[in-house]
Design an enzyme around this catalytic site. Structure first.
Site, short mmCIF file in Angstrom:
data_model
loop_
_atom_site.label_atom_id
_atom_site.label_comp_id
_atom_site.label_asym_id
_atom_site.label_seq_id
_atom_site.Cartn_x
_atom_site.Cartn_y
_atom_site.Cartn_z
N CYS B 40 -44.85 112.32 -16.37
CA CYS B 40 -43.43 112.30 -15.90
C CYS B 40 -42.80 113.48 -16.39
O CYS B 40 -43.07 114.05 -17.74
CB CYS B 40 -42.79 111.01 -16.23
N HIS B 41 -41.71 113.86 -15.73
CA HIS B 41 -40.87 115.25 -16.57
C HIS B 41 -40.25 114.69 -17.76
O HIS B 41 -39.94 115.70 -18.39
CB HIS B 41 -39.72 115.10 -15.28
N THR B 42 -39.91 113.67 -18.01
CA THR B 42 -39.15 113.11 -19.36
C THR B 42 -39.97 113.39 -20.46
O THR B 42 -39.93 113.88 -21.53
CB THR B 42 -39.02 111.62 -19.37
N HIS B 62 -44.98 107.36 -21.04
CA HIS B 62 -44.02 106.04 -20.77
C HIS B 62 -44.46 105.32 -19.23
O HIS B 62 -43.74 104.63 -19.05
CB HIS B 62 -42.64 106.39 -20.90
N GLU B 63 -45.44 105.98 -18.55
CA GLU B 63 -45.78 105.66 -17.26
C GLU B 63 -46.99 104.96 -17.27
O GLU B 63 -48.01 105.36 -16.39
CB GLU B 63 -45.43 106.75 -16.15
N CYS B 92 -35.12 91.61 -21.91
CA CYS B 92 -35.30 90.41 -22.84
C CYS B 92 -34.92 89.07 -22.34
O CYS B 92 -35.25 88.12 -22.83
CB CYS B 92 -34.25 90.58 -24.14
N CYS B 95 -29.96 88.75 -23.39
CA CYS B 95 -28.65 89.54 -24.03
C CYS B 95 -27.61 89.70 -22.75
O CYS B 95 -27.93 89.31 -21.53
CB CYS B 95 -28.97 91.13 -24.19
N CYS B 98 -28.83 91.42 -19.74
CA CYS B 98 -30.01 91.02 -18.73
C CYS B 98 -29.30 89.75 -18.08
O CYS B 98 -29.81 89.22 -17.08
CB CYS B 98 -31.00 90.28 -19.75
N CYS B 106 -31.24 96.61 -20.86
CA CYS B 106 -31.21 95.59 -21.66
C CYS B 106 -30.89 96.12 -22.84
O CYS B 106 -31.26 97.23 -23.47
CB CYS B 106 -32.64 95.15 -21.62
N ARG B 110 -32.67 98.49 -28.05
CA ARG B 110 -32.26 99.53 -27.64
C ARG B 110 -31.97 100.73 -28.90
O ARG B 110 -32.55 101.88 -28.94
CB ARG B 110 -30.69 99.51 -26.75
N CYS B 169 -42.35 104.07 -13.99
CA CYS B 169 -41.19 105.27 -14.10
C CYS B 169 -40.72 105.53 -12.76
O CYS B 169 -39.96 105.13 -12.37
CB CYS B 169 -41.22 105.92 -15.11
N ARG B 365 -47.78 113.62 -8.93
CA ARG B 365 -48.00 112.93 -9.90
C ARG B 365 -49.31 113.08 -10.19
O ARG B 365 -50.42 112.95 -9.53
CB ARG B 365 -47.86 111.51 -9.86
#
Lengths: 371, 371
Positions: B40-42, B62-63, B92, B95, B98, B106, B110, B169, B365
């Site tokens: 992914c770009h991130t 992260h994907e 979660c 919180c 959520c 969430c 964090r 993502c 992708r």
């Protein structure tokens, strides 16, 4: 008929009160005798010549209330003797916007109104046979005016018209920003930037919605005292420089920001504060003020991505014919202290004094009493 | 255990695939064997060093999607063998965020996640005894990872994991922007700016919501063809210069603008176009893209006052554990053509090729197949 009115002859010069000719109401129009009219920033803004869409000569004034004197052909919703509040933001009840619950911006007469004409593209105002254009479709700095039926809200005859007139612009704009645009939820935390007519109305609107905490920000201690009177639970003396105000609001809200922020100054730096002090996750920042030409509200996109929303409010999102009467009724029911806003009573001849008082930030509203 | 992973050793340099140590899952954590992971770009953004919150060394990615191999103490919602999609945006379910329907952000883990740690403030990744920080709480450019239970969405075992990973993502971000943030209404007109993974997902999301007209704007004819495949009814070749795109959209919508606009580029000039082409009265402009540091979205306040709203969307407003499984199910039901997004299959050793393909805008992708 002949009647007296305050004419903007030349930008940047005092208005000139004089006799003008007013024609009979045409089909769908109403002749209104003004009883009271507030002096609003927008009148002064146009008089100054800064408004790029302004024109002269014209009869200013748009925060009027009065009594129906005559009705034109086909007028069904109003009759002679009715008490009405003028609506620069009309409600035709037929256009795609009026039929939507999402907006109060009626499309019916928008173009002609913006040019200074009644819906048929002509004027009822004239001087020595020369047409004089209307202003905001209202022109209420005058003993009489002719307006479209769809731009008049019929209100309870029990409401004193010198208070009812404030619902024609500033007060409804503030109340509505909280009640109809932001739709403030009970128990929430709100911040209102600016404690002029609109900001104080917004404070009252937040209170009517059941907000738990209402923070009002202004430069003037005196105005913040008025905000407390209208329901503010906290006040902050704050200007546009630095991050002080935003940080103070974050500190008051556990670092999160407020559920709702409402901007009522027209200053883009304050608008930015309103965005930055809105709550992560769901904070809604509502802009009411009119910014200067060419100015922009600059937002760091991360603030949006993390859940803040930004909205704007014109006439408080109030659908005038339906909701102004309801707001006036809440005043009559004792829910809104309107008297507190009426700081000066002036005559039509003193209209320029109204501008001077506004410029000096002396009081909240000067109201012209037509006697 | 020992396992292979792609490590960001130094900003601006290719990732280095190597063996690392991975500790057992602690309480509330899960050991996951990755089966597939999108690039992914991130990931590329962090690898470049431009992200001010980035750090190295770390394992990017992260994907991801994979299979639960082991669970730590107290893990109740997942069992060995479950198919899961990783969530950089956890849920979660306890919180204040959520518990609110208004946000998917969430708060539970964090702070630690942002610093590169698991919720207890330590890492499971190490090399020669030296801890290596996690990335986005996921670090899925690896054969295995350890993640908190609250950051894994259990999905149908029928979903091929090389498609399911896209819901971790980009695809969910786009779908959700239309479905959960903007809540596009049936019959409406939508404009999506950008036809990458997020923009194409947004086009599909608008279609699933029953939008009548979906205009997609991109520089590439090839991508616009993909947008048509995902449901765009109209396409516009448009860049950031001039008013051409905004005017074209106004022309297509009777001068009003679109009911919903969705920005999926991260370019603040495009964000501005998204605001300016949103409909007067009620148009909602939703920002999905991550802008450069210090850049601002500049809005003429009049656009807000006349009824446009601006929102932002993080992970499409998707509450991951609840809604990712639902989105995957819609894919299995045939509502979303996910295959069309999977343009390249690569091995973990080819992860830098994934970045090169992205930079060349070759395909939508690249997915790492862990075999």
């Amino acid at each position: 008929m002949r009647m007296r009115a305050a004419v903007l002859e030349e930008f940047g010069q005092p208005l000139v009160v004089q006799e003008l000719d007013l024609a009979e109401p045409a089909a769908g129009e109403v002749l209104l005798r003004l009883v009271a009219c507030g002096v609003c920033h927008t009148d002064m803004y146009t008089a100054s010549g800064v408004d790029p869409s302004g024109y002269a000569p014209t009869v200013l004034g748009h925060e009027g209330a009065g009594v129906v004197e005559a009705v034109g052909e086909g007028v069904g919703s109003l009759a002679v003797g009715d008490h009405v509040v003028t609506l620069f933001s009309p409600q035709c009840r037929e256009c795609v916007h009026c039929l939507s619950p999402k907006t109060n911006i009626c499309l019916a007469i928008r173009d002609q109104q913006g040019k200074g004409y009644l819906p048929d593209g002509t004027t009822r105002l004239s001087r020595d046979g020369e047409p004089i254009r209307h202003f905001m479709g209202t022109s209420t700095f005058a003993e009489y005016t002719v307006m479209p039926e769809i731009a008049l809200a019929k209100v309870s005859p029990e409401a004193p018209l010198d208070r009812a007139c404030l619902f024609a612009c500033g007060l409804s704009t503030g109340l509505g920003a909280a009640m109809f645009t932001a739709k403030v939820e009970a128990g929430s935390t709100c911040v209102v930037f600016g404690a002029g007519m609109v900001g104080l109305g917004a404070v009252a609107g937040c209170r009517l919605q059941g907000a738990e905490r209402i923070v009002c920000v202004d430069l003037s201690d005196e105005r913040l005292e008025m905000a407390r009177h209208q329901g503010a639970t906290d006040t902050l003396v704050g200007g546009v420089g630095g991050d002080g105000v935003v940080q103070a609001i974050l500190d008051m809200t556990g670092g999160f920001g407020a559920d709702y922020t409402i901007e009522a100054t027209g200053n883009v730096a304050v608008m930015r504060q309103a965005v930055e002090s809105a709550r992560m996750g769901w904070g809604l920042a509502t802009m009411c003020g009119v910014a200067g030409k060419g100015e922009t509200l600059d937002i760091v996109p991360r603030l949006l991505i993390t859940g803040r929303r930004v909205a704007g409010s014109s006439f408080g999102g109030v659908k005038g014919r339906d909701q102004v009467p309801q707001l006036v009724q809440r005043y009559l029911d004792g829910d809104i202290d309107v008297d507190a806003f009426l700081s000066h009573r002036i005559t039509l001849d003193e209209v320029n004094t109204g501008f001077e008082l506004m410029e000096a930030q002396d009081g909240i509203r000067s109201v012209i009493d037509f006697g």
